[in-house]
Design an enzyme around this catalytic site. Structure first.
Site, PDB file in Angstrom:
ATOM      1  CE  LYS A  85      52.930  44.148  -3.771  1.00 23.54           C
ATOM      2  NZ  LYS A  85      52.540  45.041  -4.902  1.00 23.54           N
ATOM      3  CG  ASP A 130      54.216  41.162  -8.809  1.00 26.99           C
ATOM      4  OD1 ASP A 130      53.839  40.093  -9.354  1.00 26.99           O
ATOM      5  OD2 ASP A 130      55.256  41.761  -9.149  1.00 26.99           O
TER       6      ASP A 130
END
Length: 273
Positions: free
Chosen positions: A167, A185
């Site tokens: 991420k 996310d």
């Protein structure tokens, strides 16, 4: 884009059945390479799913023309540090803290040689400041020892850094280096499932499955569009379905408030705090 995808009509989800077919249809990947049997998450054809996903992204792009990373930064190092610090706190709070941090520690070497007590004092407003101090110092040391103090522009290198997962790596690649990446996310994962793009809770699987639906060149902006929508309209507990610009193409319409006036009151303006 897959052959034929661009010619499919845009059909709102409310006009399509979302029940899985009794016999899974033959489907074609978004890349246009080969075909495979198997149902999509909503039971629609593969091409219909691709077309609907791209329509949603186009509508979100119109809704959020200023979508971008909501962390303030001027260099890849600043974005990398800010993203690491954003864990379990808000971007607004990180942005209030980083001006002093970036001025005092402008290089990876500066972080590597930082006095923990001084760094902790700056990071205290973010919470978990001792752990974040250790993370930032370790990050600086790794950059100095292995990459000459520079942030590497490759995912395989970034994920070897302490505290950096896919991420964070995709945030840095997409926004600091212009390398397309999907940032999964909590907001992105929630909306990807609500949109019927995936059924997975695994961020890596979500990243790959959504990546098959959207052209690679659009991955970074897709991430911004979806995250902005998740923060402002499609909330985890009370989504504002009645004020949603993509309601007609969303198989989860109705999980939240559908009355337009009541839904409008749930919409958050500007960066969430």
């Amino acid at each position: 884009m897959s052959e034929g995808v661009g010619t499919l009509p845009d059909v709102p989800m409310t006009q399509r059945t979302t029940q899985p077919a009794a016999h899974p249809p033959t489907t074609r990947r978004a890349s246009g390479q080969g075909s495979e049997p198997g149902p999509t998450p909503t039971g629609e054809s593969r091409l219909a799913l691709v077309r609907r996903a791209r329509r949603i992204d186009r509508e979100l792009a119109v809704t959020y023309p200023d979508a971008r990373a909501e962390l303030d930064f001027a260099t890849p190092l600043e974005l990398l540090v800010a993203t690491v610090l954003s864990a379990q706190t808000t971007d607004v709070r990180v942005n209030a803290t980083t001006p002093v941090l970036f001025a005092r520690y402008p290089t990876a070497a500066a972080y590597a040689g930082a006095e923990p007590a001084a760094l902790e004092e700056i990071l205290k407003p973010l919470g978990f400041f001792r752990a974040k101090t250790r993370a930032v110092i370790g990050l600086g040391q790794a950059l100095v020892e292995r990459f000459d103090g520079e942030v590497p522009p490759r995912l395989d290198d970034l994920v070897t850094l302490p505290g950096v997962g896919r991420k964070t790596a995709n945030v840095v690649l997409g926004n600091a280096f212009g390398v397309p990446g999907i940032t999964v996310d909590t907001h992105f994962g929630r909306l990807a499932r609500r949109f019927g793009w995936t059924t997975s809770d695994d961020p890596v699987k979500v990243e790959h499955e959504v990546g098959e639906l959207i052209p690679k060149r659009d991955w970074t902006m897709l991430s911004h569009h979806v995250v902005w929508h998740g923060r402002r309209v499609c909330h985890a507990k009370r989504p504002a379905c009645g004020a949603c610009p993509v309601a007609a193409w969303c198989p989860s319409y109705g999980v939240g408030e559908t009355a337009p006036d009541a839904a409008a009151k749930l919409v958050k303006q500007g960066p969430p705090r």
